[in-house]
Design a protein around this motif. Structure first.
Motif, PDB file in Angstrom:
ATOM      1  N   ARG A 196      -6.622  -7.666   8.713  1.00 19.37           N
ATOM      2  CA  ARG A 196      -6.833  -7.497   7.276  1.00 19.37           C
ATOM      3  C   ARG A 196      -6.327  -6.144   6.796  1.00 19.37           C
ATOM      4  O   ARG A 196      -5.657  -6.038   5.769  1.00 19.37           O
ATOM      5  CB  ARG A 196      -8.323  -7.643   6.949  1.00 19.37           C
ATOM      6  CG  ARG A 196      -8.636  -7.571   5.460  1.00 19.37           C
ATOM      7  CD  ARG A 196     -10.129  -7.512   5.222  1.00 19.37           C
ATOM      8  NE  ARG A 196     -10.700  -6.300   5.770  1.00 19.37           N
ATOM      9  CZ  ARG A 196     -10.643  -5.106   5.180  1.00 19.37           C
ATOM     10  NH1 ARG A 196     -10.008  -4.974   4.039  1.00 19.37           N
ATOM     11  NH2 ARG A 196     -11.192  -4.054   5.742  1.00 19.37           N
ATOM     12  N   ILE A 197      -6.638  -5.080   7.556  1.00 21.72           N
ATOM     13  CA  ILE A 197      -6.204  -3.738   7.168  1.00 21.72           C
ATOM     14  C   ILE A 197      -4.681  -3.612   7.219  1.00 21.72           C
ATOM     15  O   ILE A 197      -4.057  -3.040   6.322  1.00 21.72           O
ATOM     16  CB  ILE A 197      -6.872  -2.684   8.078  1.00 21.72           C
ATOM     17  CG1 ILE A 197      -8.387  -2.679   7.836  1.00 21.72           C
ATOM     18  CG2 ILE A 197      -6.287  -1.302   7.821  1.00 21.72           C
ATOM     19  CD1 ILE A 197      -9.146  -1.778   8.778  1.00 21.72           C
ATOM     20  N   SER A 198      -4.083  -4.157   8.278  1.00 23.87           N
ATOM     21  CA  SER A 198      -2.622  -4.074   8.391  1.00 23.87           C
ATOM     22  C   SER A 198      -1.939  -4.849   7.277  1.00 23.87           C
ATOM     23  O   SER A 198      -0.876  -4.457   6.796  1.00 23.87           O
ATOM     24  CB  SER A 198      -2.172  -4.613   9.754  1.00 23.87           C
ATOM     25  OG  SER A 198      -2.484  -5.987   9.879  1.00 23.87           O
ATOM     26  N   THR A 199      -2.546  -5.955   6.838  1.00 28.67           N
ATOM     27  CA  THR A 199      -1.974  -6.724   5.733  1.00 28.67           C
ATOM     28  C   THR A 199      -2.042  -5.944   4.432  1.00 28.67           C
ATOM     29  O   THR A 199      -1.108  -5.966   3.619  1.00 28.67           O
ATOM     30  CB  THR A 199      -2.726  -8.060   5.583  1.00 28.67           C
ATOM     31  OG1 THR A 199      -2.662  -8.776   6.815  1.00 28.67           O
ATOM     32  CG2 THR A 199      -2.107  -8.903   4.477  1.00 28.67           C
ATOM     33  N   GLN A 200      -3.154  -5.219   4.226  1.00 31.53           N
ATOM     34  CA  GLN A 200      -3.286  -4.429   3.011  1.00 31.53           C
ATOM     35  C   GLN A 200      -2.289  -3.272   2.973  1.00 31.53           C
ATOM     36  O   GLN A 200      -1.782  -2.904   1.919  1.00 31.53           O
ATOM     37  CB  GLN A 200      -4.711  -3.865   2.909  1.00 31.53           C
ATOM     38  CG  GLN A 200      -5.746  -4.915   2.533  1.00 31.53           C
ATOM     39  CD  GLN A 200      -7.122  -4.310   2.360  1.00 31.53           C
ATOM     40  OE1 GLN A 200      -7.422  -3.256   2.925  1.00 31.53           O
ATOM     41  NE2 GLN A 200      -7.958  -4.972   1.589  1.00 31.53           N
ATOM     42  N   LEU A 201      -2.002  -2.683   4.146  1.00 30.79           N
ATOM     43  CA  LEU A 201      -1.106  -1.537   4.201  1.00 30.79           C
ATOM     44  C   LEU A 201       0.353  -1.943   4.079  1.00 30.79           C
ATOM     45  O   LEU A 201       1.203  -1.147   3.681  1.00 30.79           O
ATOM     46  CB  LEU A 201      -1.319  -0.765   5.507  1.00 30.79           C
ATOM     47  CG  LEU A 201      -2.699  -0.109   5.674  1.00 30.79           C
ATOM     48  CD1 LEU A 201      -2.811   0.540   7.041  1.00 30.79           C
ATOM     49  CD2 LEU A 201      -2.954   0.902   4.569  1.00 30.79           C
ATOM     50  N   SER A 202       0.652  -3.190   4.469  1.00 27.36           N
ATOM     51  CA  SER A 202       2.049  -3.637   4.443  1.00 27.36           C
ATOM     52  C   SER A 202       2.507  -4.031   3.041  1.00 27.36           C
ATOM     53  O   SER A 202       1.729  -4.233   2.155  1.00 27.36           O
ATOM     54  CB  SER A 202       2.215  -4.834   5.374  1.00 27.36           C
ATOM     55  OG  SER A 202       1.392  -5.900   4.955  1.00 27.36           O
TER      56      SER A 202
END
Length: 569
Positions: free
Chosen positions: A563-569
């Motif tokens: 979830r965090i990596s999706t938000q940062l991408s």
């Protein structure tokens, strides 16, 4: 905007339904009178409590009814079952009619089934109207089910404080009146379009304010309901409680007006992101998509065998460290990701489900059985005149526990723990409370133990729906959750029977008295052994929940990182 306002009216109507349909929580208020009138033993009285809880075993019938009838019709069918079940019991306890024990048992079963039908109506209303904030809507509305006993205590005291039979009449009539009040918003359900991100954040703010107002309502009922000088004061306090239940209607209007003002007067105003993030269906689908992409990148295929175990899914906790003798338990049939759908045949073959089942069975269910025995517990310790105060205390802290179940969603952006970790922490107060009750029979200990058990069981009841959805799939939650709560009637029978056998066995060894044809046990011994057993059983539930957390933590951590990596991408 009109459609959005209508959905909040539906939420408030759902709050009203939940607040006045938790009628099983006030069983202790009239159970002693019912026992004396019917001339039954404590074991037979326990069977009546079991009958009320057994209604949850027929929860599937409400889902079946919704397939053929509108939601409003199902709601009034639930009200009719409660009117018949509690109304005839009131006629029995008032000596207007006579019914044999078996028919009273069936009436308790019918009344318990009506509660389950009301709960189904509320779940469906929340899911239909709040798809983006479903966990918050369910948590908030289910929380108000915990204040039913406190509300009925205020209502009974404002009418006739000396009549315990009045609870049965209120249980029969008030849910029907509440259904009438909730009918108009339900009939005018809007057809909601998908919400833009700013609308979702605005709804999150409304939920935050509604939870704050709910806390004030719980504190009001807890602190002021004990002020019972006369009927006029009780009527004033009950009117204040009704006002607090109506007040949520104003919150969405204030927030929408504030939003309109800032959008119109100050176009540069922006409502920044909310301080909490939910695990909803879209998150779970995205998580599964990311897992599938990672799997395809390494050339492995997702294969699910007949036991529900997975191969080829990249695990986020692959540290390569050996776990010694616990390795088999920790790794066998372990969940690889959140949100994977589990049909019933797959669910019952999962070790994680049975750990979850035992944790609920030895935690939340045992707290519910304790509340069913509050009347006899207070009577055995010489505090029968304060039974309603204990019921209010349990009800209020159960309400706070249900509200706390939403805490993981509010603080997740700052402090993140797996929801199964919160479940384990919620079980900690239960064994502490039972061992305290076994160690001392003081009035202070009885209050403290009742509050801890209410807080713990309330959290578990409210959090269970979200946990079931995350671990075993959101689309299968209706069936899977009904399988989970089948432990409630089983626990009600087993734990209640244990308490009743200990109670009846100590009637002769204590200063027991005879009321009508039923024996009453007096003294600390009546429940001492029961508290010890219940404390040990709740320790088993705590151990099971900790093991469930350790087994599911990799899936939660994997989900959070994706979830965090999706938000940062």
């Amino acid at each position: 905007m009109v459609g959005q306002s209508r959905k909040w009216m539906i939420l408030v109507a759902t709050i009203w339904i939940q607040a006045f349909t938790g009628t099983n929580f006030d069983f202790s208020a009239y159970s002693s009178d019912l026992k004396s009138l019917l001339g039954i033993s404590q074991v037979q009285l326990n069977y009546l409590a079991v009958a009320s809880d057994l209604g949850k075993a027929f929860g599937w019938s409400s889902g079946l009814a919704l397939m053929y009838f509108p939601l409003s019709v199902v709601m009034f069918m639930a009200a009719a079952m409660g009117l018949l079940g509690y109304g005839l019991q009131w006629l029995v306890i008032r000596n207007i009619i006579f019914l044999p024990y078996f028919l009273v048992f069936l009436l308790c079963l019918l009344a318990g089934c009506s509660i389950c039908w009301f709960n189904t109506v509320c779940f469906v209303l929340c899911i239909r109207n709040f798809p983006a904030n479903r966990p918050l809507a369910i948590s908030l509305t289910v929380s108000f089910n915990g204040v039913s006993a406190a509300l009925y205590t205020l209502a009974a005291n404002s009418i006739n404080p000396s009549s315990d039979a009045l609870y049965l009449l209120l249980n029969a009539v008030v849910p029907l009146l509440t259904s009438m009040a909730a009918l108009f918003p339900i009939l005018r359900q809007p057809s909601l379009d998908p919400l833009p991100p700013d609308a979702i954040r605005r709804d999150s703010l409304i939920f935050l304010l509604l939870n704050f107002l709910a806390v004030l309502t719980g504190l009001y009922l807890l602190l002021l309901s004990s002020v019972t000088s006369d009927s006029s004061t009780d009527r004033l306090l009950f009117s204040g409680a009704i006002f607090l239940l109506i007040l949520p209607l104003c919150i969405p209007g204030v927030v929408y007006a504030r939003y309109w003002f800032h959008r119109t007067i100050n176009s540069s105003f922006r409502l920044e992101g909310s301080g909490f993030i939910l695990v909803d269906d879209d998150d779970l689908e995205l998580h599964k998509e990311l897992i599938s992409r990672e799997t395809s990148m390494i050339g492995d295929a997702l294969i699910v065998n007949g036991n529900g175990s997975t191969h080829g899914i990249p695990r986020c906790n692959s540290s390569g460290e050996s776990r010694g003798c616990c390795e088999t338990i920790m790794e066998k049939d372990q969940l690889a990701m959140l949100g994977e759908e589990h049909p019933a045949w797959m669910l019952v073959r999962r070790l994680d489900f049975w750990l979850y089942y035992v944790a609920y069975f030895c935690g939340g269910t045992i707290g519910l059985v304790y509340s069913n025995n509050l009347g006899q517990i207070a009577q055995s310790l010489g505090h029968s005149s304060n039974t309603t105060a204990l019921i209010t205390l349990y009800s209020s802290f159960s309400f706070f526990g249900r509200l706390l179940s939403a805490a993981p969603d509010f603080i997740r952006a700052k402090v993140y723990f797996a929801r199964t970790w919160w479940l384990a922490m919620a079980l900690v107060p239960t064994p502490i409370a039972f061992f305290l009750l076994a160690a001392s029979d003081s009035w202070i200990t009885l209050h403290a133990g009742t509050a801890l058990i209410g807080l713990s069981s309330g959290f578990i009841f409210a959090a269970a729906v979200s946990i079931t959805s995350e671990l075993f799939g959101p689309n299968s939650v209706g069936v899977n959750h009904n399988i989970l709560i089948s432990n409630i009637p089983i626990g009600s029978l087993v734990y209640g029977l244990l308490a009743a056998i200990v109670y009846d066995g100590n009637v002769g060894s204590t200063m027991g008295i005879i009321m009508s044809d039923s024996a009453v046990c007096m003294g600390r011994k009546c429940y001492f052994l029961t508290f010890v057993w219940w404390g040990c059983i709740s320790l088993l539930g705590l151990a099971s929940s900790l093991l469930l957390f350790l087994r599911t933590r990799p899936a939660y951590d994997c989900f959070e990182r994706n979830r965090i990596s999706t938000q940062l991408s």
